[in-house]
Structure formats: C-alpha cells, structure tokens
Design a protein around this motif. Structure first.
Motif, PDB file in Angstrom:
ATOM      1  N   GLY A  49       0.832  -1.219   0.000  1.00  0.00           N
ATOM      2  CA  GLY A  49       0.000   0.000   0.000  1.00  0.00           C
ATOM      3  C   GLY A  49       0.851   1.247   0.000  1.00  0.00           C
ATOM      4  N   VAL A  50       1.879   1.269   0.849  1.00  0.00           N
ATOM      5  CA  VAL A  50       2.740   2.466   0.947  1.00  0.00           C
ATOM      6  C   VAL A  50       3.384   2.764  -0.403  1.00  0.00           C
ATOM      7  N   ILE A  51       3.793   1.683  -1.084  1.00  0.00           N
ATOM      8  CA  ILE A  51       4.536   1.915  -2.321  1.00  0.00           C
ATOM      9  C   ILE A  51       3.615   2.230  -3.492  1.00  0.00           C
ATOM     10  N   THR A  52       2.438   1.640  -3.528  1.00  0.00           N
ATOM     11  CA  THR A  52       1.628   1.778  -4.740  1.00  0.00           C
ATOM     12  C   THR A  52       0.538   2.828  -4.645  1.00  0.00           C
ATOM     13  N   ARG A  53      -0.056   3.053  -3.488  1.00  0.00           N
ATOM     14  CA  ARG A  53      -1.185   3.987  -3.429  1.00  0.00           C
ATOM     15  C   ARG A  53      -0.712   5.406  -3.605  1.00  0.00           C
ATOM     16  N   ARG A  54      -1.605   6.260  -4.165  1.00  0.00           N
ATOM     17  CA  ARG A  54      -1.218   7.633  -4.470  1.00  0.00           C
ATOM     18  C   ARG A  54      -1.712   8.632  -3.433  1.00  0.00           C
TER      19      ARG A  54
ATOM     20  N   LEU B 299      -2.177  10.284   0.057  1.00  0.00           N
ATOM     21  CA  LEU B 299      -1.374  10.303   1.284  1.00  0.00           C
ATOM     22  C   LEU B 299      -2.085   9.638   2.449  1.00  0.00           C
TER      23      LEU B 299
ATOM     24  N   ILE C 292      -1.860   5.987   2.128  1.00  0.00           N
ATOM     25  CA  ILE C 292      -0.495   5.585   2.469  1.00  0.00           C
ATOM     26  C   ILE C 292      -0.337   5.536   3.976  1.00  0.00           C
TER      27      ILE C 292
ATOM     28  N   VAL D 204       0.628  12.002  -3.888  1.00  0.00           N
ATOM     29  CA  VAL D 204       2.090  12.107  -3.849  1.00  0.00           C
ATOM     30  C   VAL D 204       2.683  12.589  -5.156  1.00  0.00           C
TER      31      VAL D 204
ATOM     32  N   LEU E 234       3.399  16.137  -5.323  1.00  0.00           N
ATOM     33  CA  LEU E 234       4.292  16.694  -4.284  1.00  0.00           C
ATOM     34  C   LEU E 234       5.757  16.386  -4.601  1.00  0.00           C
TER      35      LEU E 234
END
Lengths: 101, 621
Positions: A22-27, A29, A32, A93, A96
């Motif tokens: 999830g941390v790596i793929t979701r956009r 924040l 994440i 992300v 940003l």
C-alpha cells in the motif's frame, strides 16, 4: 488443526507485506498513512504472539509503547497532511515532487 | 658591560621609528620627521660610544635564533673596526641626509611615508653592517632591496619612477640569486657553518678545505655585490634609480646601499681565491671605465652623478679585487662623504630650479647659490682626487694597489681618473659658470638652512676624511701586516713617499681632465662634443645601448618564456588537467542527480530494497 506461533507470524508477515504494498503503490497520502498503520500493527501482532508463546509480558509492554507512539504519530501526521492539503489543494504524492532534481 | 645594549639600540631604533610612523603618525608630519631623524641621530651618538668602546676589542653579541637540528642560525651583531666604521658612515651621513630631507621633502603629500621608508632602509642597512653570519646578512640584504624599491618608487604615480623601482628590484634579484647559491655552496661544503669568524678560521687553518668549490662560491657571492653595487653587467638599474627623491639618491644610491656590495666583499674577503680576485678586479675596472665614458655625455645632473657613482664603485670593487680591501673601504668612506655632498648639492640646485635637471638649462648659478656652489666645488675636487682633499688619498690607495699588481688595470684606473675630472668639471662649468641658459636661473635662490647645513658638514668631512686615520683603521681590521703613518703631516705626504708613480699619475690625470673640460666647456652654450666625436658621443649619450641590448635579448627571451608558460597554464594545466577533473565531476554529478525523483514512494521503495539487501547479507550467511 493446531494453531501455533508460525501461523501468527505468517499472518503478521502478510499484513506487513500488504501495508508495504500500500505504501509503495497507493497515491493518496491518507491511504499511504493507513497502510503505514497496518505495518505497525503487523509488528504488534508479532510481538503479542511472541509474548503469548514465551510466557512473559515483555512483548505486550512493547506493544503498549508502540500504540502510544502511533497515536502521537497519527496526530502529527494527519495535521501535516491537512496543512499540506490546505497549501496545495491536493493529497496525492505525484503532485508533491518539488524536491525533484 | 653597559655598552652591550647599544648595538641593539642602534639597530632597532629606526625600525621602531618606522613602525610608529606607519601605524600612528602618518597624518602628523612634524612628529614623523622628529621620530625618524631622532632615531638615526641617537643611533649616531650610540655608534660613537660603541666606536670608543670596541675599536680595539672586536666583539660579537649573539642570540640563538633558529634551532632546527643541524641547522643552527644565530642572530648576532659583530662589532669590529670594519663594521664600526661603516656604522659611522651609515648613521653619520644618514643623519645629515635625514635632516636635509626635512627641507627637501617639505610640502610633499606623503612626507611621513617618506620618513618611514627612510627609517626602514636605515634599519636594513644597519642590519647588513652588523651581521655576523651569511644568512642574517642575506635577510637584511633583501630588506635593503625592498626599502630601496619603496624609495625609488616613492613617487609611484609617475610611470618612470614605478618602472625604475621595478627595474632596480628585479636587477638586484638576479645578483641576489647568485649570492644565495654562493651561500648554499658554503653551507654545504662547510657543514652548516655560516658565521664569518668561524669560516675565516676554518679557511685560514686549512686553505684547501673548500677545494674546487672555493672559486665558484667566491664568484657567486660576488654576484650579490655585482647586483647591489651595480657593477657591469647589472649596472643598468642605478641610473634609472635617480627617479627617486634626491635625498634618496644621496643616501641609498651613493653613500650606503650601493656600498653594501663593497662592504660585503671586504667582510668575506678571506673566501676569495686569487683567480676570483682577478675576475673581481677586472669587472670593477671595466665598470669604472664604462660608467665614466657614459657620464661624459649625460645631460641630467643626477644621471651624471649616478654614472660617476657607478664608476667610483667600480674603483672600489677593483681595489678589493687587487687584494687591497682596505683601499676599497677607504675609498668607500671618502666617497660616501663627497658623493652624498654632491648629490645633496645637486638636490639643492634642482630644488632652486623648480625640479629642472638638465644642466644645459642652468648656468651662472655660482652667484645665486654661493653655499651650494662652494660645497659642490669641494665635492668635485675631492671626487677628482685633488691633494689634499680626501678623494686624493683614497683614490691613490687604489692606484697604488693597481700599480703594484697589474699594469693594464693601473693605466685603466688613471684613465678613469682623468675622465672623472673631465665630466665633473663639465658639470660644474655648465651648471655654475657661464651665462644663464634659461629663465629659471633668474628666480633661483639659495636653499633653506636645514638643507645648507648638511652640505657644509659634508664638505668639511670631504676635505679632512683623508688624513684622520681612516685608512689605518681599515688596514688594521683587514690586514695584519703593513705600517701606516700616524699624524696629519705624515699622512699628507705618505702617498708621495709610498707610491710616487701612482700619486703623480693621479694628479696628472686630474690636470689633463681639468684642462680639457676648461677648454671645451668654460663658456659653452651647448655641448661641443657630439660634433667632434660623432657616433661615439651618440653611443655614450645612449649609455652604449645597454638598455636596448637587454631589451632585445633578456626581456625578449623572458617574454617568450612567459608566453609559453601562459599557454601551458591556460591549455595544459587548466584546460586538460583541470578540465578533465572538473568535467568528470560535473558529469557524474549530473548523472547521479537523476536518482532524485522527488517522489516519496520511490524513496520508500528504495529504502525497503536497501533494508532487504542488508537483511540478506546479515541473515543469509
């Protein structure tokens, strides 16, 4: 089927992997962030099960600390995300990347 | 002993004065002048006290300065008759010139700076005189070069003065390089001894100790003197140095600094082999002749005196080379008096003529400036070597040495003596006699007392310096044997008894020179010589084209080397070497920068990969 330590650890590892994915793929924040919490809780699960199978309370004491820290972290993190959203009107992300080369 | 502190006081007072002036009193001219003059006058009186105390008992005061294993360097002051006499000249003549400067420099915007530089120079010069080892002498030698640079270029807003200062400094550097090599050779062959006394004993105890290096070391050390004392082929800087204020010309380029070379030769006389001495004497003799010839056709009053100084320095060096250092030092002393007098007299004339230096625009100044005229006349007669003025005795000492050792040099020296008389009386006749050659003469008037009194004192010294026992003092310091006359009458007639040929030839040369000058210049309105001599006169007037020759050879080669070095620096060092390093770093940096995506998740992913790799390394084994 007898549920042993390894089963708990497998669940914990799966949870951790899910969180990482999830941390790596979701956009978003916030998502994440939720995934991060999932990773923390997978660690909690592992600690609690160690505590249970080793017959002492060290792991559980550690979990309490983690929960406390996570609560504080959520407070700060969410405040940051809200502030960021107000500034940029976005919590994605890919919007940003002003620290890019 | 209570006198011990005096040498240190003499040496360091001028430095203190220079420091205070530079730091605090640049705005206050009166205080600056008082400090500077005070320092050297006190130094003079202290020198007189030292002279009385140490004349017969040479002493050294030493402190250890550098202690680097095998390299031991002392900072020492040596007081013996040689250095004491030189001290008297530097502080005595220096005092008079300092006082004279108060009048000459009046109204100059950088009045205080001038005195600071003068004091710095005095300090350096005293340092050379008092040194007891080569290294210390070399340090002060360079300091003298620096202060000379500052003083020649005192009016640095004038391009010619700035150029002259540069030229003097660089030309001296060539000689100093040789000097340094000579010192290094001595240091290596003598296993780290640089003290004059120690080297002297060492060389005297085993003359073969230096071996083949002796000749080379001697000639290299002589190079230093060639630069400082402006001998051929490094003589070109001295005439240009006349761009400085006239008191500077008098102090540095007549009385003291240029004498440092001769002083140094006498100080280290013991290391010169006979062959080296022959070279030295011929260099000196050739310089004397060359400069005297050039002086005949110069029209700038200061340049005539400058070439005259060159010529007389050649005389002194020749004296040293003829194994008569005491004669060289004697001539140095008397020359310091009368040449300082002549320069200050010329300064007085220039001052009165509103900075006109061309003698063909003067004339008839005899009546306008009586004191200057009379003192200048005394200086001229002394320089020409008229009995019983001081110049006669010192010149005779050198002539006698030449007569004793080498006939060609004797003939050359007598010829130079004749030329000296000729060009000096040409100067006197054109400047002070005849009729006025420009309107400035009508407005000329005698200089103020502060300038005239030093002239009077120097004139008296120029008259009597030959018979007050200076030569005996030097002979005692530099030679063990030899008898010298005592008493004024004995000294007056000594040259005629001792070396009648030399004395009579000297006087004959004077008579011929005077007659020729009177014939040609007594009433001349313009110079008759160019018409008579043609090309030779042109060559003399153009200083035998030395500057042009150096321009075409040395400077051209230098420029070429500089261009090549510049090209190598620009394209090889900077372009290739630095370019490669710089370009490589730049390229790598640009490539690595691409890793910075600014995307949070890329970082997180890389972080996890990193953790996985670490875990694999730690746990996988």
């Amino acid at each position: 089927m007898n549920v042993g330590l390894e089963h708990y650890l497998i669940v914990s590892a799966l949870l951790f992997a899910l969180g990482l994915l999830g941390v790596i793929t979701r956009r978003n924040l916030i998502v994440i962030y939720m995934s991060l919490e999932l990773m923390l809780n997978s660690a909690n699960l592992a600690l609690v099960s160690f505590s249970r199978f080793n017959d002492n309370l060290n792991g559980q004491v550690m979990v309490f600390f983690i929960i406390t820290v996570a609560a504080a972290e959520v407070a700060v993190g969410l405040a940051l995300i809200v502030a960021l959203y107000r500034k940029r009107q976005s919590a994605h992300v890919e919007d940003l990347t002003s620290m890019k080369y | 002993m209570k006198y011990e502190v005096l040498p240190w006081v003499i040496l360091f007072l001028p430095l203190v004065a220079a420091g205070i002036i530079t730091l605090f009193t640049l705005k206050n001219e009166k205080v600056s002048a008082t400090l500077s003059v005070g320092a050297i006058v006190i130094g003079f009186f202290a020198t007189v006290l030292c002279f009385r105390a140490f004349r017969f008992s040479p002493q050294e005061f030493t402190i250890n300065w550098l202690d680097l294993g095998t390299l031991q360097v002392d900072f020492g002051l040596r007081l013996d008759p040689l250095s004491l006499m030189m001290l008297l000249i530097v502080t005595g003549v220096g005092s008079l010139i300092h006082i004279y400067s108060i009048g000459y420099m009046k109204g100059d915007p950088a009045f205080s700076r001038f005195f600071a530089c003068l004091s710095l120079f005095t300090f350096s010069m005293l340092g050379i005189v008092l040194s007891n080892n080569f290294l210390q002498m070399f340090i002060f030698w360079e300091l003298v070069g620096v202060s000379s640079y500052l003083l020649i270029g005192f009016w640095f807003e004038k391009a010619s003065a700035a150029d002259a200062a540069k030229k003097a400094f660089l030309t001296n550097r060539v000689g100093d390089f040789g000097f340094m090599l000579g010192i290094l050779i001595l240091w290596v062959t003598l296993h780290g001894t640089l003290n004059f006394e120690l080297i002297k004993h060492y060389v005297q105890d085993n003359p073969a100790a230096l071996g083949g290096a002796a000749m080379l070391a001697g000639l290299l050390i002589f190079c230093g003197a060639v630069g400082k004392s402006a001998q051929f082929p490094l003589h070109v800087w001295l005439p240009d140095a006349m761009e400085g204020p006239t008191p500077v010309s008098a102090l540095i380029h007549a009385a003291t600094m240029v004498a440092a070379g001769v002083y140094m030769l006498c100080r280290v006389f013991f290391i010169f082999t006979p062959d080296a001495l022959t070279v030295i004497s011929w260099v000196g003799g050739f310089t004397a002749l060359l400069a005297a010839l050039i002086a005949v056709q110069q029209n700038d009053i200061k340049r005539i005196l400058a070439y005259s100084t060159l010529s007389q320095l050649g005389y002194m060096v020749m004296g040293v080379g003829l194994a008569a250092p005491e004669a060289g030092m004697f001539h140095l002393t008397t020359h310091a008096f009368f040449k300082a007098l002549l320069f200050l007299g010329a300064g007085s004339v220039i001052h009165a003529m509103h900075h006109e230096q061309d003698i063909w625009k003067m004339g008839a100044l005899r009546k306008k400036m009586p004191v200057t005229y009379w003192t200048f006349m005394v200086g001229t007669l002394a320089l020409a070597g008229v009995w019983p003025l001081s110049g006669f005795f010192s010149k005779d000492a050198i002539l006698a040495a030449a007569h004793h050792h080498s006939l060609p040099l004797f003939i050359l020296a007598v010829g130079v003596a004749g030329l000296t008389t000729f060009y000096m009386f040409r100067l006197v006749f054109v400047t002070f006699f005849g009729e006025a050659k420009s309107h400035d003469v009508d407005h000329a008037h005698e200089s103020p007392g502060v300038m005239v009194w030093p002239l009077r004192v120097l004139a008296i010294l120029s008259i009597i310096a030959g018979v007050i026992g200076i030569e005996g003092l030097f002979a005692g310091a530099l030679k063990s044997e030899g008898e010298h006359p005592h008493g004024i009458v004995a000294q007056l007639i000594y040259p005629f008894q001792h070396a009648p040929v030399a004395a009579c030839s000297g006087l004959a040369a004077f008579a011929i020179g005077l007659f020729a000058a009177w014939k040609l210049y007594a009433n001349a309105k313009s110079d008759p010589l160019p018409a008579k001599l043609g090309g030779l006169s042109r060559a003399m007037a153009n200083r035998f084209y030395f500057d042009e020759i150096y321009e075409a050879t040395v400077i051209r080669i230098h420029d070429a080397i500089a261009t090549i070095s510049d090209w190598i620096d620009r394209w090889i060092v900077e372009g290739l070497c630095l370019g490669l390093v710089r370009g490589g770093t730049d390229l790598t940096g640009r490539a690595l920068r691409l890793a910075q995506t600014g995307n949070l998740q890329t970082y997180a992913f890389l972080f996890v990969v990193g953790v996985a790799v670490v875990l694999w390394f730690v746990l996988g084994k």
